[in-house]
Design a protein around this motif. Structure first.
Motif, short mmCIF file in Angstrom:
data_model
loop_
_atom_site.label_atom_id
_atom_site.label_comp_id
_atom_site.label_asym_id
_atom_site.label_seq_id
_atom_site.Cartn_x
_atom_site.Cartn_y
_atom_site.Cartn_z
N SER A 319 0.81 -1.20 0.00
CA SER A 319 0.00 0.00 0.00
C SER A 319 0.85 1.26 0.00
N LEU A 320 2.05 1.20 0.57
CA LEU A 320 2.96 2.35 0.52
C LEU A 320 3.44 2.60 -0.89
N ASP A 321 3.69 1.54 -1.65
CA ASP A 321 4.07 1.70 -3.05
C ASP A 321 2.96 2.39 -3.83
N LEU A 322 1.71 1.99 -3.56
CA LEU A 322 0.58 2.62 -4.23
C LEU A 322 0.51 4.10 -3.86
N LEU A 323 0.70 4.41 -2.59
CA LEU A 323 0.66 5.79 -2.13
C LEU A 323 1.72 6.63 -2.83
N ALA A 324 2.93 6.09 -2.92
CA ALA A 324 4.02 6.82 -3.59
C ALA A 324 3.71 7.03 -5.07
N GLN A 325 3.11 6.02 -5.69
CA GLN A 325 2.78 6.12 -7.11
C GLN A 325 1.70 7.18 -7.35
N LEU A 326 0.70 7.23 -6.48
CA LEU A 326 -0.36 8.24 -6.62
C LEU A 326 0.21 9.64 -6.43
N GLN A 328 3.16 10.62 -7.15
CA GLN A 328 3.99 10.97 -8.32
C GLN A 328 3.14 11.24 -9.55
N GLN A 329 2.15 10.39 -9.80
CA GLN A 329 1.38 10.49 -11.03
C GLN A 329 0.19 11.45 -10.91
N MET A 330 -0.39 11.59 -9.72
CA MET A 330 -1.55 12.46 -9.53
C MET A 330 -1.36 13.30 -8.27
N PRO A 331 -0.47 14.27 -8.35
CA PRO A 331 -0.13 15.05 -7.14
C PRO A 331 -1.30 15.84 -6.56
N LEU A 332 -2.35 16.11 -7.35
CA LEU A 332 -3.50 16.87 -6.83
C LEU A 332 -4.61 15.98 -6.30
N LEU A 333 -4.44 14.65 -6.40
CA LEU A 333 -5.49 13.76 -5.93
C LEU A 333 -5.53 13.76 -4.41
N LYS A 356 6.93 10.51 5.51
CA LYS A 356 7.29 11.92 5.49
C LYS A 356 6.81 12.57 4.21
N VAL A 357 6.93 11.84 3.11
CA VAL A 357 6.45 12.34 1.81
C VAL A 357 4.95 12.60 1.88
N MET A 358 4.23 11.63 2.49
CA MET A 358 2.78 11.78 2.61
C MET A 358 2.42 12.99 3.46
N ARG A 359 3.15 13.18 4.55
CA ARG A 359 2.86 14.29 5.44
C ARG A 359 3.15 15.62 4.78
N GLY A 360 4.06 15.62 3.82
CA GLY A 360 4.40 16.86 3.13
C GLY A 360 3.31 17.32 2.18
N LYS A 361 2.43 16.41 1.80
CA LYS A 361 1.33 16.75 0.91
C LYS A 361 0.15 17.27 1.74
N LYS A 362 -0.78 17.93 1.06
CA LYS A 362 -1.95 18.44 1.77
C LYS A 362 -3.03 17.37 1.83
N HIS A 363 -2.66 16.25 2.46
CA HIS A 363 -3.60 15.16 2.62
C HIS A 363 -3.96 15.04 4.10
N THR A 364 -4.69 13.98 4.43
CA THR A 364 -5.10 13.77 5.81
C THR A 364 -4.58 12.43 6.31
N LEU A 365 -3.98 12.43 7.50
CA LEU A 365 -3.46 11.21 8.12
C LEU A 365 -4.30 10.90 9.35
N LEU A 366 -4.90 9.71 9.38
CA LEU A 366 -5.69 9.25 10.52
C LEU A 366 -4.96 8.08 11.18
#
Length: 520
Positions: A319-326, A328-333, A356-366
């Motif tokens: 699932s981390l690979d999928l997160l990294a791919q999203l 990279q390919q869809m930064p606004l998703l 850390k990459v995920m936290r740097g984006k404007k996403h939500t971490l639960l």
């Protein structure tokens, strides 16, 4: 003097109100909060609240069924950079309770749910039913589309009457050529507005009528009978059309759930339906990739779940690979990520760096444990927050179509400015400074092609993304639009989901290109 964090919270609150088109007054029993006057009243007694007490009360009123943890309150009302202590939040709640009690409210109107958090105390059944109806009326749903239809039905019927007038003159062998331009415009506008309201059959009939009318040879004797049949068929369907059962109701945002917990996803699907979301479920990263190839999710809920590896160790790498791919390919998703506390503090360097990459984006971490309600609240809020960061101008001379688009795009929370008079284009453009411009082709005096050409000639606006949204489907018009600098071209009718997806994808591509250009 004021605190900038408080100012930021108030701005976000106002943007959310605009995006949701909520009522100006929220009520809970004898308690009311008026956004216009900024007054809070309990049993006809005004309360003098601080900014934070007002924001707390608004949060509870808007989410009267939800229990808020201290962390949830902090995340909703304070900035990430300088969150308060839990003790400070408890103090705000305590003083708010005291002011409510002084006005005559029960001391536990803001109720403590021990071990979980705080909420508004449920009202007696009869009072809650009445309040529920007030809150339900605020939610964006099918009733809004139906209301738009009823409000503009007479105007659309008048357009259809123009086509019926042409049909009558054809029967009498006395075609009024001067009425033909008006009839072409009426058919053109009906094709776009009816389709956007989910009346796809009516849209197709209107388009066929327009195809007849624009022919230089019209009306030839062999064209009269099929034209009249189309007009009669359209009137018949128009009078029977029910917007509450139309396909436009299927245009709700698509939520992709990537999770292998069947009980959780089952409950989440129910919660999503109640919030006007469609859902797709993937239990593996490969299934999620297949769904992306087939559909365009508006938002993703992704659990960093454990899978068995060949070494028989638990690893969330899939699932981390999928997160990294999203990323990279869809930064606004927009992505809501659920992670266990154990995984969050994983000492594995690779895992930590990816988080850390995920936290740097404007996403939500639960962080688990997370209930389906909490997850759905996070999804709804994140999608609105993503949209609210995007300013869009839609220029179209059809006021009905503009209203339908504003209503259909509401779940994404875009900051939308509509304009039905192209003569005011430059004034509105400069006042708004949009991130993206949507143009119709055919408008009176100045058409969309001309506006786009002028825009590309202006130094300050030459790089503004332009998307054409028009009933014209011919290849010549499309080629002309792209030749003068359009970034995208969509033919009406279009649903809110389709348009929102194209908007986000277009901005994602442009920003990715800009980022690569700057880095090089």
């Amino acid at each position: 003097p004021f605190n900038f964090d408080e100012l930021t919270v108030r701005i976000h609150a106002l943007l959310r109100r605009e995006a949701q088109a909520l009522s100006s007054v929220l009520k809970w029993g004898n308690l009311s909060l008026d956004f216009n006057s900024l007054e809070v009243i309990y049993d006809e007694k005004p309360l003098n609240l601080t900014v934070k007490e007002y924001a707390l009360l608004e949060l509870f009123l808007r989410n009267h069924k939800r229990v808020f943890s201290l962390d949830g309150i902090i995340e909703s009302l304070w900035s990430f950079e300088e969150p308060p202590t839990e003790g400070a939040v408890r103090t705000h709640i305590k003083t708010l309770r005291q002011k409510l009690k002084k006005a005559g409210a029960a001391k536990d109107l803001i109720e403590t749910v021990y071990g979980i958090g705080y909420r508004l105390k449920p009202l007696p059944d009869s009072a809650e039913e009445q309040t529920e109806s007030n809150f339900a009326a605020q939610s964006p749903d099918s009733t809004e589309i139906a209301a738009v239809w009823l409000q503009h039905k007479e105007a659309m019927s008048a357009r259809l009457a123009v086509l019926e007038k042409i049909a009558i003159t054809l029967k009498e062998n006395n075609c009024d050529q001067e009425l033909k331009p008006e009839a072409i415009l009426a058919a053109h506008k009906l094709a776009g507005s009816l389709g956007s309201l989910g009346f796809s059959d009516g849209s197709k009939l209107a388009r066929k009528l327009e195809d007849f009318l624009v022919l230089e040879t019209f009306p030839q004797p062999e064209q009269i009978e099929p034209f009249n049949k189309l007009v009669n068929n359209l009137r018949e369907k128009f009078d029977r059309y029910n917007p509450s059962s139309s396909s436009v109701l299927d245009s709700s945002p698509l939520l992709l759930i990537v999770d292998n917990d069947r009980d959780f996803t089952g409950q989440l699907v129910t919660q999503a339906a109640a919030n006007n979301f469609r859902t797709a479920i993937a239990t593996t990263a490969s299934q999620a990739r297949e769904i992306f190839q087939r559909d365009c999710p508006a938002i993703v809920l992704l659990r960093i779940f454990q899978i068995r590896t060949k070494t028989d160790r638990d690893s969330p790498i899939d699932s981390l690979d999928l997160l990294a791919q999203l990323h990279q390919q869809m930064p606004l998703l927009p992505i809501v990520v659920i992670v266990s506390e154990t995984a969050l503090f994983n000492t594995n360097k690779n895992f930590t760096e990816r988080l850390k990459v995920m936290r740097g984006k404007k996403h939500t971490l639960l962080v688990q444990p997370v209930t389906p309600t909490q997850a759905m609240d996070a999804v709804t809020e994140l999608l609105r927050r993503f949209g609210a960061e995007t300013k869009i101008i839609i220029v179209d001379d059809d006021s009905l179509f503009l209203e339908v688009m504003r209503t259909s795009l509401k779940p994404w929370g875009f900051a939308i400015t509509t304009l039905n008079d192209p003569h005011q284009f430059w004034q509105v453009l400069q006042a708004t400074s949009p991130d993206l411009l949507i143009l119709d082709v055919e408008m009176p005096d100045v058409n969309g092609i001309e506006l786009c050409h002028m825009l590309r000639s202006a130094r300050n606006w030459s790089h503004l993304p332009v998307l054409f949204l028009t009933a014209h489907q011919d290849l010549q018009t499309q080629e002309q639009a792209f030749y003068i600098g359009a970034d995208d071209y969509i033919s009406k009718p279009v649903t809110g989901t389709q348009l929102a997806t194209r908007i986000l994808n277009r901005l994602s591509r442009i920003r990715t290109i800009q980022s690569k250009t700057l880095s090089s």
